[in-house]
Design an enzyme around this catalytic site. Sequence first.
Site, PDB file in Angstrom:
ATOM      1  N   ASP A 260     -22.080  37.083 105.286  1.00  0.00           N
ATOM      2  CA  ASP A 260     -21.164  37.564 104.252  1.00  0.00           C
ATOM      3  C   ASP A 260     -20.632  38.962 104.534  1.00  0.00           C
ATOM      4  OD1 ASP A 260     -21.763  35.164 103.203  1.00  0.00           O
ATOM      5  OD2 ASP A 260     -22.993  35.911 101.550  1.00  0.00           O
TER       6      ASP A 260
ATOM      7  N   ASP B  35     -26.964  26.876 105.884  1.00  0.00           N
ATOM      8  CA  ASP B  35     -26.827  28.206 105.276  1.00  0.00           C
ATOM      9  C   ASP B  35     -28.104  28.518 104.499  1.00  0.00           C
ATOM     10  OD1 ASP B  35     -25.673  30.563 104.411  1.00  0.00           O
ATOM     11  OD2 ASP B  35     -24.621  29.622 102.737  1.00  0.00           O
TER      12      ASP B  35
ATOM     13  N   GLU C 167     -32.709  31.765 105.701  1.00  0.00           N
ATOM     14  CA  GLU C 167     -33.558  32.904 106.145  1.00  0.00           C
ATOM     15  C   GLU C 167     -35.018  32.699 105.781  1.00  0.00           C
ATOM     16  OE1 GLU C 167     -30.681  33.154 104.456  1.00  0.00           O
ATOM     17  OE2 GLU C 167     -29.557  33.522 106.288  1.00  0.00           O
TER      18      GLU C 167
END
Length: 816
Positions: free
Chosen positions: A492, A401, A404
Amino acid sequence: MDARRFEAVGRIDSREPLPPDGVRLRSGAVVCEVAISADACVRVRMATDALPPDASEALGYAPWRPAIATAYETEDGALALAAAGPLGATSVEIDRADLSLRVRDRSGRGIAALSDFAFAGDGRARCALAAPLGQQFHGFGEKTGPLDLRGHALRMWNRDASVTETRDPLYASIPFFIAWQPPSALGDASVATGFFLDGHAASNFDVAKRDRTRVAIETRAGGLDLVIIPGPRPADVLRRMSARLGRAPLPPRWALGHHQSRWSYGSERAVRAVARALRARGFPTDAIHLDIDHMHGFRVFTFDPRRFPDPPRLLRELRADGFHTVAIVDPGVKIDPAFPLYREGLAGDAFCRDADGRLPPHRVWPGDVALPDFQRPDVRAWWGTAQRALLDAGVAGIWNDMNEPAGWRRDLRIGRLLLPLRPQDLGSIRQAATTDPSQRVPHAFVRNLYGLQHARASREGLERARPRERAFVLTRSGAAGIQRHAALWTGDTFSRWPQLALSLRMVLRLSLSGVAFCGADIGGFAGRCTPELFARWMQLGALYPFARTHATWCKRRQEPWRFGPRVERIAREALRLRMRLLPYLQDLFHQHAADGAPIWRPLFFEFPDDPGCARVEDAFLLGPSLLVAPVLERGARHRELVLPPGVWIAIDDDVRLLGPARVRVEAPLERIPIFARGGTILPTQSPVLHAGERPAEPLVLEVFPGADGEHVLHEDDGATTAHREGAVARTALRVLDRAGGRLRLEIAARRGGFEIAPRPVRVVFHAASSARVVRLDAVEVADDAGLPSVRRNGSRIELRFEDDGRSRSVELEPAP
Ligand code: GLC
């Protein structure tokens, strides 16, 4: 050359052959190479001065396979290049005046027209693709909006941004799309053509928004590298595209089950409680995810010693109950001189540094962190090995997670509440270049690869540590080809009705972009989920290729039993259906590995020449056979549905419908309407609590009449990589529908290197009440006696017999 102003490419002033597959052209300072692959794709690379190094092999893409192409001159003086072979044929015409290109397929039909090539001195490059009226644009990876993105402007730039109905960009960037011309009113067949911008720097796609006649493509990659992938069907495009960018490896069977997650199950007690409740309440669930709170002060690869005093024991107990454990692994390494991983990273110079050689200030959950430079193979190897700490404790899968990478510059912490205050700008960092890791490039140039390389490190580490086991990695960020390393979830989301529908489109879009193993948080990540929304989300989400229930900590609990007994029953039924369909799901993953066909498909993918299917975005096909029409609106107890051509039989009540048609179907809260295509042979099993449990009935073949059909059943051990060496049992199945209620099912002899002991098999003929006589291998079978035996069950006829792998035939005949 001016840094900011674009200069258009002018007249070609030289050309040289580039055997065996291409030509090199020059126009002033611009160099352009055009080549054709053995499977008929066209690659156009163009830049000023010199072409940027080709990163595709360093990223693990399959090598370009050259065709034998011929260069010639057309009658009107254009340059041309053509190639033909067993895998396809293509030709390209190049205008001498400005390098405009027109690509034609095997039949001579124009499938792409590229023009307006231009370059600026700061590394930007652009071009335009003609967008004929009515053409639709699909794919583009993780994007919001409608399924057809015509009229939208899109950016490829990975970032941590929660999902809204219109937000762009999001966590993953896949600069690949399918231009699809639906069938015309005059009866012209549809045509699909793929486009892949091979380059990971930030890019923009104006999809016939500013100018309705063209797609404007702009990249910061320092040059253009475009691959044009002929169809004519969407399936052809995906087959060719995935042959190069890769396909999802076969997941372990448990990863195809339901995953239960929450931010976080933060102690052994909490984990045991959720596991116990899932089993006590009879939920089929295969995995439990450990979100960030299992860690010791958010240090990756650790467990909090107080809240998780004995992880090996906990994970052993979970495994004994049929749960696999997936642990989150964010990339940021806590800056803490006492943390061994941080010290190792420093010693190995593994972290991204800014231009002055410093660790850039970057904060995530642990506070200040250092970001590993996953562009470097040695850093990926180090990271993969560091996973050992988790694997030794019994962790089965890795969840990547915040890759990015996400983070911020300053935050405010009040107890559990964390407010990121200043956004991060990683503008000053430099990272290893993709092609030559000893060289450094600005982070911005390779940012879109950060998540992919992170997931790659995770998978490679898992595969090294457990070479005989299939690995499972889940990622939030990604780039083209991410499917080779990880499943991807859409980040999300919010518990709102429009996001339920959006998740359907996003999963379809990812599927069309090569990411077959994908899903969204079931129930929505943030916001308030109502019981009704949860019920509907569970019905749809249980059919996502990747099915995980997940939610943030600052909301009402969202486990599938939290919404009262009625919704609990609905959730359980949804998951039981997923387990029943497991053999079919496995076949779809085998098929994907063979030809790149996605697990979820828009209707037009299977029925490209049916005009009615061209705009459907509220239903989908699970594989080739099941049409799923979820309820996406609050309060709705029925819905409208476009039926593609042919016979469609509801899998729950055998109601038979005929398409093409627009129909209204009943959908009380307990029901998600699902129809099997006539001619389907659907392999199922009796429901189990987890994929490792032996089903009471390991194989049930459900046959739906209405057309002839075929299916190949794949069976393997579900866990190891032995399938790569041929340990797969394949059974070819065929149904022949003869008029007047006569039906024949042919089961070919089982082939391949996976042994299956003799077992009882049940064949269920749906919508078959008119049949009277049942024959197995031409011998009539009586009702109810031992094996073989026949049972009549409302509209269904069921035949049981022992399957020992020999070929069999079953016939149904109406009463004489
Ligand atoms: C990110 C993830 C979310 C996770 C949370 C805490 O927001 O998208 O799934 O629960 O971080 O790790």
